[in-house]
Scaffold this motif. Structure first.
Motif, PDB file in Angstrom:
ATOM      1  N   MET A 196       0.848  -1.165   0.000  1.00 31.74           N
ATOM      2  CA  MET A 196       0.000   0.000   0.000  1.00 31.74           C
ATOM      3  C   MET A 196       0.898   1.233   0.000  1.00 31.74           C
ATOM      4  SD  MET A 196      -3.048   1.387   2.539  1.00 31.74           S
ATOM      5  CE  MET A 196      -2.684   0.288   3.820  1.00 31.74           C
ATOM      6  N   GLU A 197       0.488   2.224  -0.788  1.00 35.86           N
ATOM      7  CA  GLU A 197       1.239   3.470  -0.875  1.00 35.86           C
ATOM      8  C   GLU A 197       0.338   4.620  -0.444  1.00 35.86           C
ATOM      9  OE1 GLU A 197       3.171   6.228  -4.330  1.00 35.86           O
ATOM     10  OE2 GLU A 197       3.191   4.068  -4.611  1.00 35.86           O
ATOM     11  N   VAL A 198       0.863   5.478   0.406  1.00 33.91           N
ATOM     12  CA  VAL A 198       0.103   6.627   0.885  1.00 33.91           C
ATOM     13  C   VAL A 198       0.550   7.856   0.096  1.00 33.91           C
ATOM     14  CG1 VAL A 198      -0.382   8.118   2.859  1.00 33.91           C
ATOM     15  CG2 VAL A 198      -0.135   5.658   3.176  1.00 33.91           C
ATOM     16  N   THR A 199      -0.417   8.552  -0.477  1.00 39.69           N
ATOM     17  CA  THR A 199      -0.129   9.762  -1.241  1.00 39.69           C
ATOM     18  C   THR A 199      -0.791  10.940  -0.555  1.00 39.69           C
ATOM     19  OG1 THR A 199      -0.148   8.477  -3.283  1.00 39.69           O
ATOM     20  CG2 THR A 199      -0.326  10.857  -3.496  1.00 39.69           C
ATOM     21  N   THR A 200      -0.028  11.990  -0.329  1.00 40.19           N
ATOM     22  CA  THR A 200      -0.570  13.198   0.277  1.00 40.19           C
ATOM     23  C   THR A 200      -1.053  14.123  -0.827  1.00 40.19           C
ATOM     24  OG1 THR A 200       0.975  13.012   2.114  1.00 40.19           O
ATOM     25  CG2 THR A 200      -0.068  15.141   1.796  1.00 40.19           C
ATOM     26  N   LEU A 201      -2.311  14.511  -0.735  1.00 44.34           N
ATOM     27  CA  LEU A 201      -2.890  15.399  -1.730  1.00 44.34           C
ATOM     28  C   LEU A 201      -2.864  16.840  -1.230  1.00 44.34           C
ATOM     29  CD1 LEU A 201      -6.088  13.362  -2.666  1.00 44.34           C
ATOM     30  CD2 LEU A 201      -3.964  13.501  -3.954  1.00 44.34           C
ATOM     31  N   THR A 202      -2.631  17.755  -2.134  1.00 44.31           N
ATOM     32  CA  THR A 202      -2.781  19.159  -1.790  1.00 44.31           C
ATOM     33  C   THR A 202      -4.244  19.525  -2.009  1.00 44.31           C
ATOM     34  OG1 THR A 202      -2.234  19.838  -4.041  1.00 44.31           O
ATOM     35  CG2 THR A 202      -0.428  19.768  -2.452  1.00 44.31           C
ATOM     36  N   ARG A 203      -4.688  20.598  -1.384  1.00 44.75           N
ATOM     37  CA  ARG A 203      -6.066  21.040  -1.557  1.00 44.75           C
ATOM     38  C   ARG A 203      -6.077  22.284  -2.429  1.00 44.75           C
ATOM     39  NH1 ARG A 203      -9.798  18.421   1.810  1.00 44.75           N
ATOM     40  NH2 ARG A 203     -11.313  19.964   1.227  1.00 44.75           N
ATOM     41  N   VAL A 204      -7.021  22.311  -3.348  1.00 42.31           N
ATOM     42  CA  VAL A 204      -7.205  23.461  -4.223  1.00 42.31           C
ATOM     43  C   VAL A 204      -8.627  23.960  -4.007  1.00 42.31           C
ATOM     44  CG1 VAL A 204      -7.341  24.214  -6.630  1.00 42.31           C
ATOM     45  CG2 VAL A 204      -5.573  22.605  -5.935  1.00 42.31           C
ATOM     46  N   TYR A 205      -8.771  25.253  -3.807  1.00 39.57           N
ATOM     47  CA  TYR A 205     -10.081  25.867  -3.636  1.00 39.57           C
ATOM     48  C   TYR A 205     -10.348  26.765  -4.829  1.00 39.57           C
ATOM     49  CZ  TYR A 205     -10.062  24.169   1.133  1.00 39.57           C
ATOM     50  OH  TYR A 205     -10.047  23.366   2.223  1.00 39.57           O
ATOM     51  N   ARG A 206     -11.558  26.650  -5.393  1.00 30.40           N
ATOM     52  CA  ARG A 206     -11.922  27.433  -6.571  1.00 30.40           C
ATOM     53  C   ARG A 206     -13.198  28.216  -6.315  1.00 30.40           C
ATOM     54  NH1 ARG A 206     -10.989  22.734 -10.720  1.00 30.40           N
ATOM     55  NH2 ARG A 206      -8.761  23.017 -10.967  1.00 30.40           N
TER      56      ARG A 206
END
Length: 69
Positions: free
Chosen positions: A1-11
């Protein structure tokens, strides 16, 4: 299993809004910050659009309807 950190984008209205690092973890403070740029965000609905290009996208959608009666 690989954990990926996502950035947040607000529009809002097709524009990607800035996310200051010190507010990134506090959605209510971030909404207040964005409302200083676009006051209509205070009454807008925050809708998660899912993942796009490695970022979790949240869009502020304006409330639509008639004014008072």
């Amino acid at each position: 299993m690989e954990v990926t950190t996502l950035t947040r984008v607000y529009r809002y209205d097709g524009i990607d809004l800035p996310v200051p690092p010190h507010l990134a973890g506090d959605p209510s403070a971030l909404r207040a910050y964005h409302a200083t740029l676009y006051p209509a965000i205070l009454n807008a609905e925050a809708v998660d659009l899912g993942v796009s290009n490695g970022a979790l996208v949240t869009e502020y959608r304006r409330a639509v309807g008639t004014k008072g009666r």
